[in-house]
Design an enzyme around this catalytic site. Structure first.
Site, PDB file in Angstrom:
ATOM      1  N   GLU A 120       0.845  -1.249   0.179  1.00  0.00           N
ATOM      2  CA  GLU A 120       0.017  -0.242  -0.062  1.00  0.00           C
ATOM      3  C   GLU A 120       0.993   1.183  -0.040  1.00  0.00           C
ATOM      4  O   GLU A 120       1.440   1.495   0.999  1.00  0.00           O
ATOM      5  CB  GLU A 120      -0.822   0.118   1.135  1.00  0.00           C
ATOM      6  CG  GLU A 120      -1.671   1.316   1.164  1.00  0.00           C
ATOM      7  CD  GLU A 120      -2.339   1.430   2.519  1.00  0.00           C
ATOM      8  OE1 GLU A 120      -2.775   2.523   2.838  1.00  0.00           O
ATOM      9  OE2 GLU A 120      -2.616   0.421   3.491  1.00  0.00           O
ATOM     10  N   ARG A 144       0.699  10.284   0.470  1.00  0.00           N
ATOM     11  CA  ARG A 144       1.094  11.551   1.219  1.00  0.00           C
ATOM     12  C   ARG A 144       2.315  12.099   0.821  1.00  0.00           C
ATOM     13  O   ARG A 144       2.651  13.238   1.409  1.00  0.00           O
ATOM     14  CB  ARG A 144       1.333  10.654   2.614  1.00  0.00           C
ATOM     15  CG  ARG A 144       0.119   9.894   3.350  1.00  0.00           C
ATOM     16  CD  ARG A 144       0.555   9.630   4.734  1.00  0.00           C
ATOM     17  NE  ARG A 144      -0.531   8.728   5.185  1.00  0.00           N
ATOM     18  CZ  ARG A 144      -0.287   7.865   6.315  1.00  0.00           C
ATOM     19  NH1 ARG A 144       0.481   8.273   6.942  1.00  0.00           N
ATOM     20  NH2 ARG A 144      -1.089   7.025   6.493  1.00  0.00           N
ATOM     21  N   LYS A 185     -11.195  -1.438   6.247  1.00  0.00           N
ATOM     22  CA  LYS A 185     -10.099  -1.090   7.021  1.00  0.00           C
ATOM     23  C   LYS A 185     -10.789  -0.455   8.415  1.00  0.00           C
ATOM     24  O   LYS A 185     -11.763   0.049   8.553  1.00  0.00           O
ATOM     25  CB  LYS A 185      -9.126  -0.092   6.314  1.00  0.00           C
ATOM     26  CG  LYS A 185      -7.971   0.470   7.284  1.00  0.00           C
ATOM     27  CD  LYS A 185      -7.024   1.371   6.630  1.00  0.00           C
ATOM     28  CE  LYS A 185      -7.445   2.526   6.233  1.00  0.00           C
ATOM     29  NZ  LYS A 185      -6.238   3.604   5.872  1.00  0.00           N
TER      30      LYS A 185
END
Length: 206
Positions: A43, A47, A130
């Site tokens: 993943e 960011r 999640k």
């Protein structure tokens, strides 16, 4: 490349590494070390300015199944898919993002922290979520309480999970895998160390 379901992505390994990569030149050593250590689902969080380029580079690594994390809206979803992302992870669930991900038929793991979050996802036809941020949202006791009435849902807890705490989470029948950043320590890339940590993570029972 063959398409995977979200269940298949989550079943690839007990741990999905959550990666914040600032430099494109670090991409290949990190990805190769993780895959060699037995963690193929990667993943890459959106960011950093380099994130989309990192996804493109990692997607070239044999055996890697690269996804995009920190996807906040349909525009980022489109950009991540264009870069080669094969699954999508978000910190929360909004109707626009959920509808776009479902329409795109890409494995989608939306962040949830409350019963309402999970129920809204279920209303969209989603079954895998999640649990985020896991530790500060009440930890394992909170997820146990949520999973009891919402017993068909399956989870990937992320946020504050460590090598020490991961086994307790993975022992739960409603937890398919966990997300964690500990397998890629901060600082200069040490591929041998990353591969060793990945092997330990890949060997965790579930």
């Amino acid at each position: 490349m063959s398409k995977l379901t979200v269940e298949q992505v989550m079943a690839l390994a007990p741990v999905i590494p959550v990666l914040v990569v600032d430099r494109v030149e670090d991409t290949l050593p990190i990805a190769r070390a993780l895959v060699a250590g037995g963690l193929p689902a990667l993943e890459v969080t959106l960011r950093t300015p380099a994130a989309l380029d990192v996804i493109r580079e990692m997607s070239q690594v044999e055996g890697a199944v690269v996804g995009a994390g920190t996807v906040l809206n349909p525009a980022q979803l489109d950009a991540a898919m264009e870069a080669g992302a094969r699954f999508i992870v978000s910190p929360g669930l909004t109707k626009p993002l959920g509808k776009a991900a479902i329409a795109a038929k890409i494995p989608f793991l939306p962040g949830t922290a409350t019963a309402g979050d999970i129920m809204r996802g279920m209303d969209m036809g989603l079954t895998h979520f999640k649990f985020f941020p896991a530790e500060t949202s009440g930890g394992l006791p909170a997820l146990k309480a949520l999973a009891a009435p919402l017993h068909t849902a399956r989870f990937c807890p992320t946020g504050g999970i460590t090598a020490h705490s991961a086994p307790e989470w993975l022992a739960q029948p409603f937890v398919t895998c966990v997300g964690g950043s500990w397998v890629v320590p901060k600082g200069p890339v040490d591929a041998a160390r990353i591969e060793a940590l990945a092997r330990e993570a890949a060997a965790l029972p579930r």
